[in-house]
Design an enzyme around this catalytic site. Structure first.
Site, PDB file in Angstrom:
ATOM      1  N   ASP A   1     -12.669  21.338 -37.339  1.00 48.43           N
ATOM      2  CA  ASP A   1     -13.551  21.905 -36.465  1.00 48.43           C
ATOM      3  C   ASP A   1     -13.578  23.388 -37.069  1.00 48.43           C
ATOM      4  O   ASP A   1     -12.743  23.949 -37.493  1.00 48.43           O
ATOM      5  CB  ASP A   1     -13.153  21.678 -34.942  1.00 48.43           C
ATOM      6  CG  ASP A   1     -11.623  22.674 -34.713  1.00 48.43           C
ATOM      7  OD1 ASP A   1     -10.760  22.309 -35.610  1.00 48.43           O
ATOM      8  OD2 ASP A   1     -11.614  23.400 -33.816  1.00 48.43           O
ATOM      9  N   GLU A   2     -14.609  24.051 -36.492  1.00 45.92           N
ATOM     10  CA  GLU A   2     -14.701  25.617 -36.512  1.00 45.92           C
ATOM     11  C   GLU A   2     -14.385  25.976 -37.821  1.00 45.92           C
ATOM     12  O   GLU A   2     -13.776  26.823 -38.127  1.00 45.92           O
ATOM     13  CB  GLU A   2     -14.005  26.181 -35.428  1.00 45.92           C
ATOM     14  CG  GLU A   2     -14.463  25.794 -34.043  1.00 45.92           C
ATOM     15  CD  GLU A   2     -13.373  26.753 -33.062  1.00 45.92           C
ATOM     16  OE1 GLU A   2     -14.113  27.131 -31.980  1.00 45.92           O
ATOM     17  OE2 GLU A   2     -12.345  26.973 -33.312  1.00 45.92           O
ATOM     18  N   VAL A   3     -15.282  25.316 -39.180  1.00 43.60           N
ATOM     19  CA  VAL A   3     -14.802  25.782 -40.407  1.00 43.60           C
ATOM     20  C   VAL A   3     -15.959  26.713 -40.738  1.00 43.60           C
ATOM     21  O   VAL A   3     -17.055  26.255 -40.858  1.00 43.60           O
ATOM     22  CB  VAL A   3     -14.820  24.681 -41.367  1.00 43.60           C
ATOM     23  CG1 VAL A   3     -14.669  24.771 -42.896  1.00 43.60           C
ATOM     24  CG2 VAL A   3     -13.899  23.573 -40.859  1.00 43.60           C
TER      25      VAL A   3
ATOM     26  N   GLU B   1     -17.375  18.150 -35.187  1.00 41.46           N
ATOM     27  CA  GLU B   1     -18.076  18.613 -36.107  1.00 41.46           C
ATOM     28  C   GLU B   1     -18.221  17.740 -37.442  1.00 41.46           C
ATOM     29  O   GLU B   1     -19.228  17.925 -37.878  1.00 41.46           O
ATOM     30  CB  GLU B   1     -17.421  20.224 -36.454  1.00 41.46           C
ATOM     31  CG  GLU B   1     -17.846  21.182 -35.392  1.00 41.46           C
ATOM     32  CD  GLU B   1     -16.593  21.330 -34.520  1.00 41.46           C
ATOM     33  OE1 GLU B   1     -16.118  22.470 -33.972  1.00 41.46           O
ATOM     34  OE2 GLU B   1     -15.887  20.380 -34.131  1.00 41.46           O
TER      35      GLU B   1
ATOM     36  N   HIS C   1      -8.533  26.861 -39.406  1.00 43.57           N
ATOM     37  CA  HIS C   1      -7.424  27.004 -38.842  1.00 43.57           C
ATOM     38  C   HIS C   1      -6.130  26.826 -39.369  1.00 43.57           C
ATOM     39  O   HIS C   1      -5.189  26.396 -38.985  1.00 43.57           O
ATOM     40  CB  HIS C   1      -7.712  25.859 -37.677  1.00 43.57           C
ATOM     41  CG  HIS C   1      -8.702  26.175 -36.536  1.00 43.57           C
ATOM     42  ND1 HIS C   1      -8.299  27.047 -35.358  1.00 43.57           N
ATOM     43  CD2 HIS C   1     -10.082  25.683 -36.356  1.00 43.57           C
ATOM     44  CE1 HIS C   1      -9.398  27.111 -34.795  1.00 43.57           C
ATOM     45  NE2 HIS C   1     -10.574  26.245 -35.394  1.00 43.57           N
TER      46      HIS C   1
END
Length: 546
Positions: free
Chosen positions: A336-338, A387, A283
């Site tokens: 998150d969301e890596v 996460e 992000h």
């Protein structure tokens, strides 16, 4: 007798007198729990911890005066809060008000604050007590209204409750307190009661952020989680790396250092913390618009380059600059969301991984832990999305606060490992999910699945999240409200009290009332019962039934 001791003795006598009066009224007019002595729902949001009420109606003087007492009563923050609330109570009706035929029962508001310490930190005492009784009444020792609190922030919460008790009567054209005498003793259930605001997906002007902060104070939310930066835009000025805000959408969609400091100060005056976030290593594509070396390559623009010392120099500079702006003890580092696949496809990053015998999952952990070290060195407690816990929870710094979002059942696992947790289950507390009805927001319980008392204390609270992909100035408030208020009561009020209410009668009526109150205060809160949140009314009708 010393003045402080005399003051506390008088207040203790007032408390006894008002409580006795309210109890007597309740015996004469028995009412279910969470109702007034007259049998009406308690239209205070969120519901106070303990209270008694009566059957009297008191007229409030439009020239209501502040009578500050105690070490902190004379604080500027108390005087400013009093003026704000007096404006909210009286200004909409000032042109129509007329003198009370029998005089005013409440002509002054005594605010007693024990401490002059204005430090705002997580867990600050927000408790307060309110006494309201008519002057010269049979059970009254001191007429008028009194708020007693240990801190200025407890006094501010008490002022909000007092303001909700004041109602304009269109027949008498006076502001009144109904169901008096009142005795209210209140404090929050959770220390962290948050709202996340995303200003990366859509820029929100400072005045809009101020309106959100005001509306948060009306429901006693106390943490603005400011998701300032994301892959779409980097709107914040960072003096150490001045090209970073080249990642903003435009030069007019930016926040200066002075803007950010002003927002923090504005929030503090309302007892609201500001927890900032930079979401790393994913992000963060917008960072590279100012410093392309942060990208692993032109075809791999996030996650940030884990192999480069420059990446961590920039993070250190950002956090060092932000530490001068954001005094709150918690700082959100995202995580998150890596999606690490392109690290393997970028030759110099792949070589760096191979030299260290690391997988991309190892590199993800390395990055998060290194960012945590930077934050901790700046005396921040790191907050990370879940996460990080799901992937390498055993390696997280023991001070870490894990922020749940993916679904239920995470906080029980987190606290079982001795870490602290914030609940934001996306299925119920993501406000951009427009099809989640208010009932599901209201019944979501941060302590679900946690029975051990010691582990329950590790749940700091919860947070509703206003992600900004489809929300900007035109619709952000009606997306937040009134559903955020449902979560606010869950986090403030006692579990036993809110669980005892019937959702479709008592709670719904009270939430309708609070939504109307927000509308009266200029907050664009959407109808409560729309199938999709933030939509306008489907037809004519009162705000009390939509």
């Amino acid at each position: 007798m010393p003045p402080k001791l005399l003051t506390r003795l008088i207040l203790a006598l007032v408390a006894v007198a008002v409580a006795v009066s309210g109890a007597a009224a309740a015996r004469r007019h028995p009412a279910p729990a969470n109702f007034t002595a007259s049998g009406n729902p308690v239209y205070i949001w969120p519901l106070p911890k303990n209270f008694t009420s009566g059957t009297q109606t008191l007229a409030v003087d439009p020239d209501l005066a502040l009578d500050p007492k105690g070490a902190g009563g004379g604080a500027a923050a108390v005087a400013e809060a009093f003026q704000r609330y007096r404006h909210l109570i009286f200004s909409p009706w000032a042109h129509a008000a007329r003198p009370a035929s029998a005089g005013y029962d409440v002509a002054r508001l005594t605010v007693v604050v024990a401490s002059a310490d204005e430090t705002l930190e997580l867990g600050v005492d927000e408790s307060y007590t309110i006494y309201i009784a008519a002057a010269g009444g049979a059970n009254s020792i001191v007429g008028g209204a009194t708020i007693e609190a240990n801190t200025i922030y407890g006094a501010i919460r008490g002022l909000e409750t007092f303001s909700q008790l004041c109602v304009f009567n269109y027949d008498t054209k006076n502001v009144e307190v109904r169901y008096a005498p009142w005795y209210i003793q209140d404090e929050p259930r959770f220390a962290f009661r948050g709202l996340m605001l995303d200003t990366s997906r859509h820029y929100l002007p400072v005045d809009v952020i101020k309106q959100v902060i005001d509306s948060m104070s009306f429901s006693k939310l106390n943490v603005l989680h400011w998701h300032i930066i994301d892959e779409q835009s980097f709107p914040l000025e960072i003096p150490s790396y001045p090209n970073l805000w080249k990642g903003s959408y435009s030069k007019s969609e930016r926040y200066t250092v002075e803007d950010a400091r002003y927002i923090v100060s504005y929030a503090k005056k309302r007892g609201i913390h500001v927890m900032a976030e930079i979401d790393v290593p994913g992000h963060a594509e917008s960072w590279g618009n100012g410093y392309p070396k942060l990208w692993p390559s032109l075809s791999c623009t996030e996650p940030l380059d884990v192999s480069s010392n420059f990446t961590f120099e920039v993070i250190t500079g950002i956090l060092s600059d932000m530490r001068k702006i954001f005094p709150f003890g918690l700082f959100h580092l995202g995580g998150d969301e890596v999606y690490t696949g392109c690290w393997n496809l970028t030759p110099h990053v792949k070589q760096w991984l191979d030299e260290r015998n690391m997988t991309t999952k190892d590199a993800y952990k390395y990055f998060v832990l290194k960012a945590q070290e930077i934050a901790i060195d700046l005396n921040w407690i790191p907050v990370n999305w879940e996460e990080t816990f799901n992937s390498f929870g055993g390696s997280l710094n023991p001070r870490t606060v894990v922020h749940n979002w993916l679904g239920p059942g995470v906080c029980p696992k987190v606290v079982a490992k001795g870490l602290r947790c914030i609940m934001s289950n996306q299925g119920v507390w993501y406000l951009d999910h427009l099809d989640v009805p208010w009932e599901q927001v209201y019944t979501a319980e941060p302590l679900a699945g946690i029975d051990d008392a010691a582990q329950q204390k590790l749940v700091l609270g919860g947070e509703v999240c206003m992600w900004g992909e489809t929300a900007d100035t035109s619709d952000v408030q009606q997306t937040i409200w009134p559903r955020a208020a449902a979560a606010a009561e869950r986090m403030w009020s006692q579990l036993e009290a809110i669980s005892a209410q019937d959702l479709e009668t008592t709670v719904l009526a009270r939430l309708h009332y609070f939504r109307c109150l927000l509308n009266h205060r200029g907050i664009a809160a959407a109808p409560v019962t729309n199938f999709y949140a933030r939509r306008p009314p489907i037809g004519p009708g009162s705000c009390f039934i939509q």
